[in-house]
Motif scaffolding. Structure first.
Motif, PDB file in Angstrom:
ATOM      1  N   ALA A 171       3.384  16.413  24.244  1.00 39.67           N
ATOM      2  CA  ALA A 171       2.381  17.251  24.895  1.00 39.67           C
ATOM      3  C   ALA A 171       2.049  16.742  26.290  1.00 39.67           C
ATOM      4  N   TYR A 172       1.847  15.435  26.420  1.00 37.96           N
ATOM      5  CA  TYR A 172       1.477  14.841  27.701  1.00 37.96           C
ATOM      6  C   TYR A 172       2.190  13.510  27.882  1.00 37.96           C
ATOM      7  N   ASP A 173       2.364  13.125  29.121  1.00 36.59           N
ATOM      8  CA  ASP A 173       2.891  11.801  29.427  1.00 36.59           C
ATOM      9  C   ASP A 173       1.775  10.757  29.397  1.00 36.59           C
ATOM     10  N   TYR A 174       0.590  11.159  29.899  1.00 40.65           N
ATOM     11  CA  TYR A 174      -0.546  10.250  29.949  1.00 40.65           C
ATOM     12  C   TYR A 174      -1.813  10.997  29.547  1.00 40.65           C
ATOM     13  N   VAL A 175      -2.730  10.260  28.929  1.00 41.76           N
ATOM     14  CA  VAL A 175      -4.037  10.797  28.558  1.00 41.76           C
ATOM     15  C   VAL A 175      -5.105   9.888  29.148  1.00 41.76           C
ATOM     16  N   LEU A 176      -6.099  10.498  29.797  1.00 43.28           N
ATOM     17  CA  LEU A 176      -7.222   9.734  30.332  1.00 43.28           C
ATOM     18  C   LEU A 176      -8.469  10.011  29.531  1.00 43.28           C
ATOM     19  N   LYS A 177      -9.280   8.989  29.386  1.00 44.24           N
ATOM     20  CA  LYS A 177     -10.668   9.147  28.963  1.00 44.24           C
ATOM     21  C   LYS A 177     -11.520   8.870  30.185  1.00 44.24           C
ATOM     22  N   ALA A 178     -12.447   9.793  30.515  1.00 42.98           N
ATOM     23  CA  ALA A 178     -13.260   9.638  31.724  1.00 42.98           C
ATOM     24  C   ALA A 178     -14.717   9.945  31.432  1.00 42.98           C
ATOM     25  N   ASP A 179     -15.611   9.327  32.196  1.00 45.90           N
ATOM     26  CA  ASP A 179     -17.036   9.636  32.128  1.00 45.90           C
ATOM     27  C   ASP A 179     -17.329  10.895  32.931  1.00 45.90           C
ATOM     28  N   ASP A 180     -18.461  11.551  32.610  1.00 51.79           N
ATOM     29  CA  ASP A 180     -18.812  12.754  33.365  1.00 51.79           C
ATOM     30  C   ASP A 180     -19.569  12.439  34.653  1.00 51.79           C
ATOM     31  N   ASP A 181     -19.757  11.142  34.957  1.00 51.40           N
ATOM     32  CA  ASP A 181     -20.295  10.770  36.266  1.00 51.40           C
ATOM     33  C   ASP A 181     -19.209  10.126  37.126  1.00 51.40           C
ATOM     34  N   LYS A 299     -20.263   6.319  38.644  1.00 50.63           N
ATOM     35  CA  LYS A 299     -21.726   6.204  38.717  1.00 50.63           C
ATOM     36  C   LYS A 299     -22.341   7.202  39.692  1.00 50.63           C
ATOM     37  N   LEU A 300     -21.840   8.431  39.633  1.00 49.37           N
ATOM     38  CA  LEU A 300     -22.432   9.518  40.406  1.00 49.37           C
ATOM     39  C   LEU A 300     -23.515  10.154  39.528  1.00 49.37           C
ATOM     40  N   LYS A 301     -24.679   9.532  39.543  1.00 50.75           N
ATOM     41  CA  LYS A 301     -25.726   9.860  38.580  1.00 50.75           C
ATOM     42  C   LYS A 301     -26.636  11.001  39.023  1.00 50.75           C
ATOM     43  N   ASN A 302     -26.544  11.426  40.275  1.00 51.20           N
ATOM     44  CA  ASN A 302     -27.411  12.515  40.730  1.00 51.20           C
ATOM     45  C   ASN A 302     -26.681  13.361  41.765  1.00 51.20           C
ATOM     46  N   ASP A 303     -27.301  14.480  42.139  1.00 53.43           N
ATOM     47  CA  ASP A 303     -26.653  15.424  43.053  1.00 53.43           C
ATOM     48  C   ASP A 303     -26.428  14.830  44.440  1.00 53.43           C
ATOM     49  N   THR A 304     -27.325  13.957  44.878  1.00 60.52           N
ATOM     50  CA  THR A 304     -27.161  13.345  46.191  1.00 60.52           C
ATOM     51  C   THR A 304     -25.880  12.520  46.256  1.00 60.52           C
ATOM     52  N   THR A 309     -20.254  12.011  48.048  1.00 62.39           N
ATOM     53  CA  THR A 309     -18.868  11.742  47.655  1.00 62.39           C
ATOM     54  C   THR A 309     -17.957  12.909  48.011  1.00 62.39           C
ATOM     55  N   LEU A 310     -18.360  14.112  47.639  1.00 58.46           N
ATOM     56  CA  LEU A 310     -17.526  15.287  47.899  1.00 58.46           C
ATOM     57  C   LEU A 310     -17.425  15.581  49.388  1.00 58.46           C
ATOM     58  N   ASP A 311     -18.474  15.258  50.137  1.00 54.67           N
ATOM     59  CA  ASP A 311     -18.425  15.442  51.583  1.00 54.67           C
ATOM     60  C   ASP A 311     -17.425  14.470  52.216  1.00 54.67           C
ATOM     61  N   TYR A 312     -17.416  13.233  51.762  1.00 56.68           N
ATOM     62  CA  TYR A 312     -16.483  12.253  52.322  1.00 56.68           C
ATOM     63  C   TYR A 312     -15.034  12.702  52.112  1.00 56.68           C
ATOM     64  N   PHE A 313     -14.763  13.282  50.954  1.00 58.41           N
ATOM     65  CA  PHE A 313     -13.393  13.709  50.657  1.00 58.41           C
ATOM     66  C   PHE A 313     -13.131  15.164  51.065  1.00 58.41           C
ATOM     67  N   ASN A 314     -13.988  15.710  51.945  1.00 56.33           N
ATOM     68  CA  ASN A 314     -13.760  16.996  52.616  1.00 56.33           C
ATOM     69  C   ASN A 314     -13.577  18.163  51.655  1.00 56.33           C
ATOM     70  N   LEU A 315     -14.382  18.202  50.609  1.00 55.54           N
ATOM     71  CA  LEU A 315     -14.204  19.283  49.640  1.00 55.54           C
ATOM     72  C   LEU A 315     -14.640  20.636  50.192  1.00 55.54           C
ATOM     73  N   THR A 316     -15.475  20.658  51.238  1.00 54.62           N
ATOM     74  CA  THR A 316     -15.921  21.933  51.808  1.00 54.62           C
ATOM     75  C   THR A 316     -15.134  22.316  53.051  1.00 54.62           C
ATOM     76  N   VAL A 317     -13.974  21.676  53.266  1.00 54.62           N
ATOM     77  CA  VAL A 317     -13.224  21.910  54.493  1.00 54.62           C
ATOM     78  C   VAL A 317     -12.746  23.358  54.605  1.00 54.62           C
ATOM     79  N   GLY A 318     -12.587  24.049  53.481  1.00 60.43           N
ATOM     80  CA  GLY A 318     -12.094  25.426  53.519  1.00 60.43           C
ATOM     81  C   GLY A 318     -13.165  26.472  53.726  1.00 60.43           C
ATOM     82  N   LEU A 319     -14.413  26.063  53.950  1.00 62.94           N
ATOM     83  CA  LEU A 319     -15.500  27.016  54.122  1.00 62.94           C
ATOM     84  C   LEU A 319     -15.321  27.800  55.425  1.00 62.94           C
ATOM     85  N   ARG A 320     -15.296  29.121  55.332  1.00 55.65           N
ATOM     86  CA  ARG A 320     -15.066  29.970  56.498  1.00 55.65           C
ATOM     87  C   ARG A 320     -16.380  30.457  57.088  1.00 55.65           C
TER      88      ARG A 320
END
Length: 332
Positions: A171-181, A299-304, A309-320
């Protein structure tokens, strides 16, 4: 004397024409839906098949028809362990992963939110809506917990859940377990795993810090990967089945002990400094400022913290630009 039969009633011409028109319209409508929108009739099966591997992005029937992608050379499952009531966090994570740039390697990454059994009517309804809309929920047969066996339940159930769903292939080559933060950069993850062994692999942020040779160490729970053969071993072995917990240690320490007792996980890879905690104050070794080749931030425990984090990695770069908003003009 021959009995005379009354003549058959005649349908008025106007009624006959109306009936013919209605029947013809119904046939034409059915033809159009079958010919032009054949996938619409498969929607229910797509919704019901929540346990089968599929991409995070949901089908949009307004999108143009695309040619089928070649079989992926790398298949990764990310199980995000969370709790039923964390609706807002799951919605944020879906957006964060959906908006990431396309992968630069031929890989398929499936993301599942892993819950234990639902306990309230509210959860039953709202989680069911998530399943219908996104198809990315996995509900285990357990009571919600952090250190009482959920990790074992997650890994040990995967071979049975996906057995036969891939035509006999792994089914998969690798499986990750991850936290929701934790925020995982999917392309960085895929490129990293693509160059690693496909068997006996144990990869993550290793503790004690930068000491991968320490046999008593373990990968932190922010996010770590196991190769599929180790997942199958967890499902069938008596070692994890009989030692699901090891108080007072956390479950990720326990998993490392399973591998150590069975002399497995010899292909160990420490992703320090590319996996790290969100930086707030000096922390020995595993917390620092953002870096470009990041795999995961924890440890992304809050919206700030998520926003930074998302701003640093340019997640909104496609905003027109649009007349509907001026998002860069903030009120002070």
């Amino acid at each position: 004397m021959e009995k005379l039969h009354p003549p058959a009633p005649r349908i008025p011409l106007s009624n006959a024409s109306t009936a013919a028109f209605v029947i013809l319209s119904m046939l034409l409508t059915a033809f159009v839906f079958l010919a032009v929108y054949p996938n619409e009739f498969q929607l229910q099966s797509l919704v019901a098949g929540g346990c089968e591997p599929r991409r995070l992005r949901s089908t949009n029937f307004l999108d143009p028809v695309a040619l089928p992608a070649p079989d992926p050379q790398l298949r990764i499952l990310i199980g995000v362990l969370t709790v039923p009531d964390s609706y807002q966090r799951r919605h944020l994570l879906r957006d964060a992963y959906f908006l990431q740039p396309n992968l630069t390697v031929n890989a398929r990454i499936d993301i599942r939110f892993v819950l234990c059994g639902l306990t309230t009517e509210e959860q039953r309804v709202l989680v069911a809506i998530e399943i219908l809309r996104h198809g990315d929920i996995m509900i285990l047969d357990c009571e919600e917990n952090m250190n009482e066996g959920k990790t074992y339940t997650y890994f040990s159930n995967l071979p049975g859940v996906f057995n036969g769903s891939t035509g006999g292939e792994t089914a998969y080559d690798y499986v990750l377990k991850a936290d929701d933060d934790t925020y995982i950069r999917l392309d960085a993850l895929a490129k990293t795993l693509d160059g690693m062994p496909r068997e006996d692999l144990y990869m993550g942020l290793f503790i004690p810090c930068k000491n991968i040779t320490d046999r008593m160490g373990w990968m932190t729970g922010m996010a770590y990967a196991l190769s599929w053969d180790l997942v199958e071993w967890i499902a069938r072995s008596e070692i994890p089945r009989n030692h699901k917990t090891l108080p007072p240690h956390g479950e990720d320490v326990v998993l490392a002990s399973w591998l150590r007792d069975a002399s497995l996980g010899k292909n160990r890879f420490d992703m320090n400094p590319r996996m790290y905690d969100y930086y707030e104050e000096p922390t020995p070794c595993w917390s620092h400022d953002f870096i470009p080749d990041t795999i995961a931030v924890h440890k992304l425990k809050n919206d700030t913290k998520w926003a930074k984090t998302l701003d640093y990695f340019n997640l909104t770069v496609g905003l027109r630009p649009s007349n509907l908003y001026n998002i860069h003009q903030l009120k002070r």
